[in-house]
Each structure stands twice: as C-alpha cells, then as structure tokens.
Design an enzyme around this catalytic site. Structure first.
Site, PDB file in Angstrom:
ATOM      1  N   GLU A 270       2.219   0.016   4.286  1.00 35.33           N
ATOM      2  CA  GLU A 270       3.503   0.213   4.972  1.00 35.33           C
ATOM      3  C   GLU A 270       4.650  -0.403   4.166  1.00 35.33           C
ATOM      4  O   GLU A 270       5.774   0.107   4.191  1.00 35.33           O
ATOM      5  CB  GLU A 270       3.457  -0.340   6.396  1.00 35.33           C
ATOM      6  CG  GLU A 270       2.362   0.248   7.310  1.00 35.33           C
ATOM      7  CD  GLU A 270       2.322   1.775   7.391  1.00 35.33           C
ATOM      8  OE1 GLU A 270       3.348   2.424   7.118  1.00 35.33           O
ATOM      9  OE2 GLU A 270       1.236   2.321   7.713  1.00 35.33           O
ATOM     10  N   HIS A 273       5.846   2.164   1.794  1.00 32.07           N
ATOM     11  CA  HIS A 273       6.811   3.063   2.454  1.00 32.07           C
ATOM     12  C   HIS A 273       8.181   2.386   2.544  1.00 32.07           C
ATOM     13  O   HIS A 273       9.219   3.001   2.300  1.00 32.07           O
ATOM     14  CB  HIS A 273       6.350   3.375   3.886  1.00 32.07           C
ATOM     15  CG  HIS A 273       5.259   4.396   3.982  1.00 32.07           C
ATOM     16  ND1 HIS A 273       5.390   5.676   3.492  1.00 32.07           N
ATOM     17  CD2 HIS A 273       4.023   4.343   4.552  1.00 32.07           C
ATOM     18  CE1 HIS A 273       4.271   6.366   3.748  1.00 32.07           C
ATOM     19  NE2 HIS A 273       3.424   5.575   4.381  1.00 32.07           N
ATOM     20  N   GLU A 299       4.349   9.173   1.202  1.00 31.91           N
ATOM     21  CA  GLU A 299       2.976   8.668   1.192  1.00 31.91           C
ATOM     22  C   GLU A 299       2.556   8.270  -0.222  1.00 31.91           C
ATOM     23  O   GLU A 299       1.751   7.349  -0.395  1.00 31.91           O
ATOM     24  CB  GLU A 299       2.034   9.730   1.785  1.00 31.91           C
ATOM     25  CG  GLU A 299       0.620   9.247   2.041  1.00 31.91           C
ATOM     26  CD  GLU A 299       0.493   8.223   3.167  1.00 31.91           C
ATOM     27  OE1 GLU A 299       1.498   7.923   3.864  1.00 31.91           O
ATOM     28  OE2 GLU A 299      -0.628   7.703   3.346  1.00 31.91           O
TER      29      GLU A 299
HETATM   30 MG    MG Z   1       1.525   6.211   5.318  1.00 33.03          MG
END
Ligand code: MG
Length: 499
Positions: A270, A273, A299
């Site tokens: 995360e 991201h 991603e």
């Molecule tokens: Mg992801």
C-alpha cells in the site's frame, strides 16, 4: 521538479481545468467517505452512507454536464494543443462518455448497493456464508450487465468494464497476457518444487503481539520514507490505499495474529500505491490529468515496492534491525531464513497472500469467472462451485469453505467487476520497471543502503510526473520502451527463482 514550461496555456483548457476543480473536490470527498466506511463507520451506518455516496455520484454526473459545451469546443482545436492539453481532452471525453450513457438511476442503485453489500460481505466472509452475500452479487451482475449495454462495446461485453480500470485494455489483450504467463509460470513453479523456496518456515505459524507489529510497521514506513505530515496508516478488513490529495494519502493494514509477513507486506504494498499519489506532478494538481493513469500502473507501483524491493535480500538486510528490535521471535532466524520465509512458494487459497509465482493464477481464475458473469453464462449461485473447480485446475488445491474461496476478496462487494486483470497488468509492468531501472541505477545497492530517493526519482520521471497525460498503453511505450509485455515479468521471475 518544475523543469518545463507551464503544462497548460490554451484558453479553453484553462477554463476546463477551472471547471473541473469541482469534480476533483467531489472525487476527494468520495475517497474520504469510502475510506471512513471501511476504517471508522459503525456497521449500521451503511445504508445512510450508501445514500450519501449515491448522491455524491449523482452530483458528479450533474456537474460534469456543465463541462460538455466547453469540451465540444476543443474538437476544432486539437491541432493547437500540447500533450498535457490533449490528455485533458482525452480524460474528459472518457468521463463524458461514461456519464452521458449511464442513466442516473443506475448510478444511484450501484452506489447504494455497494455501501450495503460491503458490510454484508464483511460479515458473510467472517461466517463463511456465501448464501447471505449471493443476492447482492446477483444484483451487481444484473446492474453491471445493464451498465455494459448502456455504455456499448466492441467485441466482448466485458471490454466495457475492463476499460474503466485500464483504458483501452481488452479481452484480447488479457487473453494474450494470460496465455503467455500461465504456462511460463507453471514451468518455473515446477522447477522450484524441490528448492528452498518450498520448504515451510516455522515463522508461518508463529503468533505476534499486535502492538509490537504495529510499531514495526510504523518504523517500516519511515524506512520507506513516507512523509509523516502527508500520510497515515489505519486498520481495515482488507488493506487498501486511499488518496485525498497529493498532500494527504492514507493506507490501511490488518493484524491477524500469526504469520507477520502478511501485515508487513501489505504495508509495503500500500505504501507503493501511496508513493505514486504523493509524487504526482504538482503542476497538474486539480486538473483531469493530475491523477494516476490506470489501475495497472497503480498496481505496478505497489507490486514493485512489495516484491521487487521488499522481498529482496538487500531489503531484508536493511530492515532486520527494525524487525529484531520489535519482534523478539525473529532473532534466531538468519537473513536467508527470512528471505525464504518472505518468498515461500505455496499453492495456497488466498490471492493477497500468494507468492510471486502463483499470484497470477488467482487473477486468471477471477478473470474467467467475471467474463462468464458479464457474458451471462453463469448465475451467482453456481459461482462457488466453479471457483473451487478452477482453484483445483490452476493451483491443485480446493477451498474447504467460502471464506477461503469465493468470499475472500472485497471487490465484488464494491461492484468492481473488471478490476482483477489489472493486478496482473500491474505485475507485468513491475517486471518492465525492473527490466529498465537496473540498466540505469545500481538498483540492488540502493535498496540495501536504504537510499530510495534515486529510485523514487526514477519512478517520478518515467511515470508519476505524467499523471494521465498519456493513455496507459502510450505511457508504457514512451517510458518503458515497449507495449505491455509479459516476457519482462517472466524474465524477472526466472532471474529470481532460477539463478
Ligand atoms: Mg494494490
């Protein structure tokens, strides 16, 4: 990082950007409402939250219509626009198409259903009871099929949904990608069967103290250089990242009591991201292109940090003091022990816990199911059985219950159908990044020293600074030298597992 002329100078584009600011603000508010729903909201709040979210998306649709007359004026001006400005037009036309073809009642129904279905799913998953979630999934399939009809499509109806998550990506692209990957992965998988990668680690069964791991995770995000004044981390049933703006980006993780790498790697994932959102080009902020280009590219950032960086030997050496300082039970294990624990290859049930070799089987399975749902080839009640059969086909294991089978993912409770293939697109792009970055940086040394700034700068220059200026397919060619190419991921995995 301001190294060029102003991105926008055309009068009509400047006006469009100004009008778009309301859209941006509504999107940010929606993101906060959705974050809150999963992190803080008491369960009974779901129906009224559904109303709020539905009203916000109706407002979004309505406000978008104020932009169309101005947008139509750009048709005669395309030749005078620079790449950024063309990007603005491209993104707004995509929104125009979506919002003018989807009737308000459909938007409203989908948003309301999503808020309710999430809470039902969370409970159904806990009790491993697909039957309570089934009517919600049925409803979603029905609504999505209606959506597809309204939007129109070329080829397979699933293309209309796929395009919303990965612009221009089609069933043909996905079929080609999986047809290449699946046999190659099976070959590598067969080769590692008798290696250290498949030897069970005692760490898998070991339990941890939640506070101690939470402290570890807080130190981990410091190692990754996440800015304290723009970033926060909370707990949710399914880890996710949510951007409010490039100055306020949030992630979540979960604590399950054993097998600490699951929480640890969700944090790295995360954070990957979050780095994308935090590094978006300041000069494009509030404009239609001041956003991530696609789910696949998003991603790719999380998978790059999670796998290519996080599961490498250099990174383990770097974070050993953090692990050992908080988790006493780690002390007896060597760096190599940790490496094989973090990279354990196992034919498991759960996608988010899957290793790099088996992960894409999980997405291939979901992709096939979703195509059938939207193609009208299956009913919701048949899905658990098909899911389990496909698991046996791809991974040789059969889920014992719905919780470790069809109920494991949050996506369908949000109505996100068409999303799963973009996870594999992300893995493939992460492989392309690996292929390129090591030609230009002493990548492995940088990881081990914890000097991530050159890596972040590289990602900024190639990907983050462009926002959605180019379509994902164009950006891949421009910045990574070729179209989305699964061979790079295969190359990376061979390098990692076979050498
Ligand atoms: Mg992801």
């Amino acid at each position: 990082m301001n190294d060029e002329d102003p991105p926008f100078s055309s009068q009509v584009i400047l006006e469009l950007n100004q009008k778009f600011k309301t859209q941006w603000a509504l999107g940010s508010a929606e993101s906060l409402l959705a974050w809150d729903l999963e992190v803080n909201m008491p369960p009974k709040g779901s129906a009224s939250r559904g109303v709020v979210l539905a009203e916000v998306s109706l407002l979004t649709q309505k406000q978008m219509s104020e932009i169309y007359p101005l947008l139509d004026k750009t048709d005669s001006k395309q030749g005078d626009l620079n790449d950024y400005e063309k990007g603005v037009v491209r993104i707004l036309k995509r929104k125009q198409k979506f919002f003018t073809k989807i009737p308000p009642y459909l938007l409203e129904r989908e948003r309301k259903l999503a808020a309710e279905a999430y809470v039902i799913w969370r409970d159904a998953r806990k009790r491993s009871d697909f039957k309570t979630f089934q009517p919600y999934l049925e409803k979603f399939i029905e609504l999505k099929r209606e959506e597809v009809d309204k939007l129109g499509y070329k080829g397979h109806p699933y293309n209309a949904l796929l395009d919303q998550f990965e612009e221009d990506f089609t069933v043909e692209d996905a079929d080609r990608m999986f047809a290449k990957l699946v046999p190659a992965l099976k070959t590598i998988l067969a080769k590692v069967q008798k290696s250290k990668y498949t030897v069970d680690s005692p760490l898998v069964e070991m339990s941890y103290d939640e506070d101690a791991l939470a402290k570890t995770n807080r130190q981990l995000v410091e190692v990754l250089g996440m800015p304290k004044d723009k970033f926060r981390m909370d707990i949710s049933a399914h880890p996710f990242e949510a951007p409010m703006s490039r100055e306020d980006v949030r992630i979540t993780t979960r604590y399950e009591g054993t097998d600490f790498r699951r929480s640890l790697f969700s944090v790295i994932h995360e954070s990957g991201h979050a780095i994308y959102e935090l590094q978006l080009n300041e000069r494009l902020q509030f404009s239609p292109i001041g956003v991530a280009v696609s789910n696949g590219f998003h991603e790719s950032q999380s998978r790059f940090w999670e796998n290519v960086v996080g599961r490498s030997r250099g990174f383990i050496r770097l974070i050993r003091p953090v692990l050992q300082g908080n988790l006493n039970f780690v002390a007896p294990f060597s760096d190599e022990d940790l490496y094989y624990y973090f990279n354990l290859v196992r034919l498991g049930m759960i996608r988010v816990d899957a290793d790099e070799l088996t992960y894409n089987f999980h997405t291939a399975l979901r992709y096939e199911l979703e195509k059938k749902m939207i193609g009208g080839e299956v009913s919701a009640s048949e899905l658990p059985e098909i899911w389990n059969d496909k698991m046996e086909e791809y991974l040789g294991v059969r889920p014992l219950n719905d919780s470790e089978g069809i109920l494991q993912d949050v996506h369908w409770s949000h109505g996100d159908i068409g999303y799963f293939p973009t996870y594999t697109v992300g893995n493939v792009i992460a492989g392309m990044i690996w292929h390129n970055i090591r030609k230009e940086l002493s990548f492995e040394e940088l990881i081990q020293s914890g000097d991530f700034n050159p890596v972040k700068k590289w990602l900024y220059v190639k990907i983050h600074k462009w926002g959605a200026t180019y379509s994902p397919k164009e950006l891949a060619e421009k910045s990574l030298g070729e179209p989305i190419n699964p061979d790079r991921l295969i190359e990376y995995l061979k390098w990692k597992y076979e050498s």
